[in-house]
Motif scaffolding. Structure first.
Motif, PDB file in Angstrom:
ATOM      1  N   SER A 245       0.699  -0.567   0.212  1.00  0.00           N
ATOM      2  CA  SER A 245       0.311  -0.172   0.010  1.00  0.00           C
ATOM      3  C   SER A 245       1.194   0.984   0.495  1.00  0.00           C
ATOM      4  N   LYS A 246       1.915   1.082   0.774  1.00  0.00           N
ATOM      5  CA  LYS A 246       3.089   2.195   0.985  1.00  0.00           C
ATOM      6  C   LYS A 246       3.810   2.559  -0.889  1.00  0.00           C
ATOM      7  N   TYR A 247       3.602   1.704  -1.772  1.00  0.00           N
ATOM      8  CA  TYR A 247       3.965   1.731  -3.352  1.00  0.00           C
ATOM      9  C   TYR A 247       2.573   2.354  -3.940  1.00  0.00           C
ATOM     10  N   ILE A 248       1.232   2.061  -3.587  1.00  0.00           N
ATOM     11  CA  ILE A 248       0.301   2.519  -4.917  1.00  0.00           C
ATOM     12  C   ILE A 248       0.528   4.158  -4.582  1.00  0.00           C
ATOM     13  N   HIS A 249       0.067   4.523  -5.737  1.00  0.00           N
ATOM     14  CA  HIS A 249      -0.981   5.420  -5.550  1.00  0.00           C
ATOM     15  C   HIS A 249      -2.223   6.143  -5.523  1.00  0.00           C
ATOM     16  N   ALA A 250      -3.080   7.140  -4.764  1.00  0.00           N
ATOM     17  CA  ALA A 250      -4.415   6.650  -4.372  1.00  0.00           C
ATOM     18  C   ALA A 250      -5.015   7.283  -5.663  1.00  0.00           C
ATOM     19  N   ARG A 251      -4.510   7.038  -6.651  1.00  0.00           N
ATOM     20  CA  ARG A 251      -6.013   7.588  -7.937  1.00  0.00           C
ATOM     21  C   ARG A 251      -4.987   6.151  -9.133  1.00  0.00           C
ATOM     22  N   ASP A 252      -4.719   5.138  -8.825  1.00  0.00           N
ATOM     23  CA  ASP A 252      -4.614   4.562  -9.131  1.00  0.00           C
ATOM     24  C   ASP A 252      -5.686   2.834  -8.925  1.00  0.00           C
ATOM     25  N   LYS A 253      -6.701   2.793  -9.015  1.00  0.00           N
ATOM     26  CA  LYS A 253      -7.794   1.723  -8.396  1.00  0.00           C
ATOM     27  C   LYS A 253      -6.858   0.069  -9.288  1.00  0.00           C
ATOM     28  N   SER A 254      -6.229   0.237 -10.395  1.00  0.00           N
ATOM     29  CA  SER A 254      -6.095  -0.974 -10.756  1.00  0.00           C
ATOM     30  C   SER A 254      -5.330  -1.653  -9.699  1.00  0.00           C
ATOM     31  N   VAL A 255      -4.424  -1.608  -8.879  1.00  0.00           N
ATOM     32  CA  VAL A 255      -3.665  -2.302  -7.711  1.00  0.00           C
ATOM     33  C   VAL A 255      -4.291  -2.009  -6.335  1.00  0.00           C
ATOM     34  N   ARG A 256      -4.526  -0.514  -6.424  1.00  0.00           N
ATOM     35  CA  ARG A 256      -5.465  -0.097  -5.153  1.00  0.00           C
ATOM     36  C   ARG A 256      -6.855  -1.318  -4.760  1.00  0.00           C
ATOM     37  N   THR A 257      -7.465  -1.686  -5.585  1.00  0.00           N
ATOM     38  CA  THR A 257      -9.003  -2.524  -5.447  1.00  0.00           C
ATOM     39  C   THR A 257      -7.825  -3.543  -5.624  1.00  0.00           C
ATOM     40  N   ILE A 258      -6.841  -4.185  -5.355  1.00  0.00           N
ATOM     41  CA  ILE A 258      -6.422  -5.518  -5.359  1.00  0.00           C
ATOM     42  C   ILE A 258      -5.588  -6.033  -4.245  1.00  0.00           C
ATOM     43  N   PHE A 259      -4.674  -5.433  -3.789  1.00  0.00           N
ATOM     44  CA  PHE A 259      -3.415  -5.660  -3.176  1.00  0.00           C
ATOM     45  C   PHE A 259      -3.979  -5.125  -1.760  1.00  0.00           C
ATOM     46  N   GLY A 260      -3.752  -5.608  -0.662  1.00  0.00           N
ATOM     47  CA  GLY A 260      -3.730  -5.610   0.436  1.00  0.00           C
ATOM     48  C   GLY A 260      -2.313  -6.026   1.987  1.00  0.00           C
ATOM     49  N   ASP A 261      -2.167  -5.342   2.804  1.00  0.00           N
ATOM     50  CA  ASP A 261      -0.975  -5.027   3.298  1.00  0.00           C
ATOM     51  C   ASP A 261      -1.270  -6.727   4.267  1.00  0.00           C
ATOM     52  N   ALA A 262      -0.204  -7.057   4.969  1.00  0.00           N
ATOM     53  CA  ALA A 262      -0.076  -8.418   5.829  1.00  0.00           C
ATOM     54  C   ALA A 262       0.441  -9.057   6.076  1.00  0.00           C
ATOM     55  N   ALA A 263       0.754  -9.754   6.828  1.00  0.00           N
ATOM     56  CA  ALA A 263       1.989 -10.418   7.057  1.00  0.00           C
ATOM     57  C   ALA A 263       1.527 -11.756   8.311  1.00  0.00           C
ATOM     58  N   ALA A 264       2.935 -13.780   7.416  1.00  0.00           N
ATOM     59  CA  ALA A 264       1.918 -14.397   7.912  1.00  0.00           C
ATOM     60  C   ALA A 264       2.987 -15.072   8.706  1.00  0.00           C
TER      61      ALA A 264
END
Lengths: 339, 77
Positions: A145-164
């Motif tokens: 999310s820290k790499y994603i531009h707020a106006r880029d829906k192509s990736v903003r709709t897809i990626f979430g942050d997490a750790a396993a």
């Protein structure tokens, strides 16, 4: 003595981004359409200042909290990330110190995306079965999310942050091997289709790389941001995933019907359903577990496995096929026998 | 692959009413022709024609008829 997965735990940041919020920002898509097309209802977003080590530590503490092992029992840390706290030092070293893992433990970071968890299993197995380690803490943690531009829906709709956090340990019981065979693959010709072009040594960030431009499809980003060519990535998966599944079955001497559960990297629901149908895998043996967290890169497979376990869909003795694929291009498939 | 089957598939992909597309429409004028629709077209070409269509060819296509031509092996990228 064989390596086996003992326990999985995961951590999701508190803040969420749901489809109603996205639909309010991107007027041409409704919340229902985003949900239907991606199979995602919400993504968790790391807070400002919340970094990969913080999330990996939180996931590891949850794992220790299950009683599977204590920090003092871990003798190797493998940490997979592409969004580390720092260029250097190694994030795994920060995690070792914060968790109180003994200074006699080995620790390293490795840079892979959606194939990373399967690669990590292969590395952990190598360390354990050659006697170099007995308990490997495999951590996958990303803050895309820290790499994603707020106006880029192509990736903003897809990626979430997490750790396993996945505990891989030496297993003395019968019935092994519990991990493998493995199938790996790499094709760097696809590097430019999923990348953050600027910010490292090849193209350091500056005023020019930070300039935001529209891409003609209603998205905006700079060269400091994450870029994904979804269509090229889709073609890559169509080419590599079915072939990897077939090769893994061949190496295992198994048929598709003898695998109890298929857990593919949770890229997006549309892509997963297409791959499932192409491979003729029954829906009831194909895991889709991304509705509440989106595509969390290297953590999607362990999150899906943990959720399947929680739901009572995975039992000792069952065979699981895990397939990771994405940025690089890089891909890996492995057969797991649950213990 | 008949043109009619192709058109009905595109209608499903872009969520248009059945029978409303003819082939001569400009892609830029079709509601619902977006990045997800491109994935839908790639999936259709893969599952129905066994073809891998290069995304650059899809981007270059101006009309539905241009897309249809990509489904013949001689021109698919």
């Amino acid at each position: 003595m064989f390596a086996a997965i003992r326990r999985i735990a995961y951590y999701l940041p508190a803040q969420t981004l749901d489809n109603a919020q996205l639909a309010a920002e991107f007027e041409d898509w409704t919340a229902e359409k985003i949900s239907e097309k991606t199979g995602i209802d919400a993504r968790h977003i790391a807070a400002p200042g919340e970094c990969v080590s913080d999330m990996a530590i939180a996931a590891a503490r949850k794992l220790f909290g299950t009683g599977a092992c204590a920090a003092g029992d871990v003798d190797f840390i493998l940490l997979c990330t592409q969004s580390p706290d720092y260029f250097l030092p190694t994030t795994a070293c920060l995690v070792q110190h914060a968790l109180g893992i003994p200074a006699t433990a080995g620790a390293l970071d490795f840079n892979l995306g959606c194939s990373g968890w399967v690669y990590g299993l292969g590395l952990a197995q190598g360390l354990i079965q050659t006697g170099q380690a007995r308990r490997v803490l495999l951590l996958t943690s990303e803050t895309y999310s820290k790499y994603i531009h707020a106006r880029d829906k192509s990736v903003r709709t897809i990626f979430g942050d997490a750790a396993a956090a996945t505990l891989v340990e030496a297993h003395e019981g019968e019935g092994g091997p519990f991990l493998g065979p493995f199938v790996y693959g790499t094709d760097g010709s696809g590097a430019e289709n999923l990348m953050v072009p600027a910010g490292a040594m090849r193209e350091p960030s500056n005023e020019t790389t930070g300039r935001v431009e529209a891409d003609g499809q209603g998205n905006a980003r700079s060269r400091d941001n994450l870029y994904m060519n979804g269509a090229e990535i889709f073609n890559f998966t169509l080419k590599t995933v079915p072939a990897s599944v077939e090769e893994l079955l061949r190496r295992s001497g198994l048929s598709l019907d003898e695998v109890d559960l298929f857990v593919f990297h949770q890229a997006n629901q549309y892509m997963l359903q297409h791959l499932r149908k192409k491979l003729k895998i029954p829906a009831e043996r194909f895991s889709i577990r991304m509705r509440a967290c989106g595509n969390t890169v290297s953590s999607t497979i362990p999150i899906a496995l943990a959720d399947e376990l929680e739901a009572g869909n995975l039992h000792a003795g069952q065979r699981v096929m895990a397939v990771g694929f994405g940025v690089g291009y890089s891909w890996a498939a492995a057969l797991l026998r649950w213990v | 692959m008949s043109k009619d089957r192709f058109l009905r598939a595109v209608e499903e992909i872009v969520e248009a009413d059945a029978g409303t597309l003819q082939g001569n429409e400009a892609l830029s004028g079709i509601n619902g022709w977006d990045s997800m629709a491109v994935l839908g077209f790639i999936a259709f070409a893969d599952s129905e024609c066994g073809l891998t269509v290069a995304p650059k060819s899809i981007v270059a296509a101006k009309t539905l008829d241009d897309l249809y031509r990509l489904l013949t092996p001689a021109t698919a990228g």
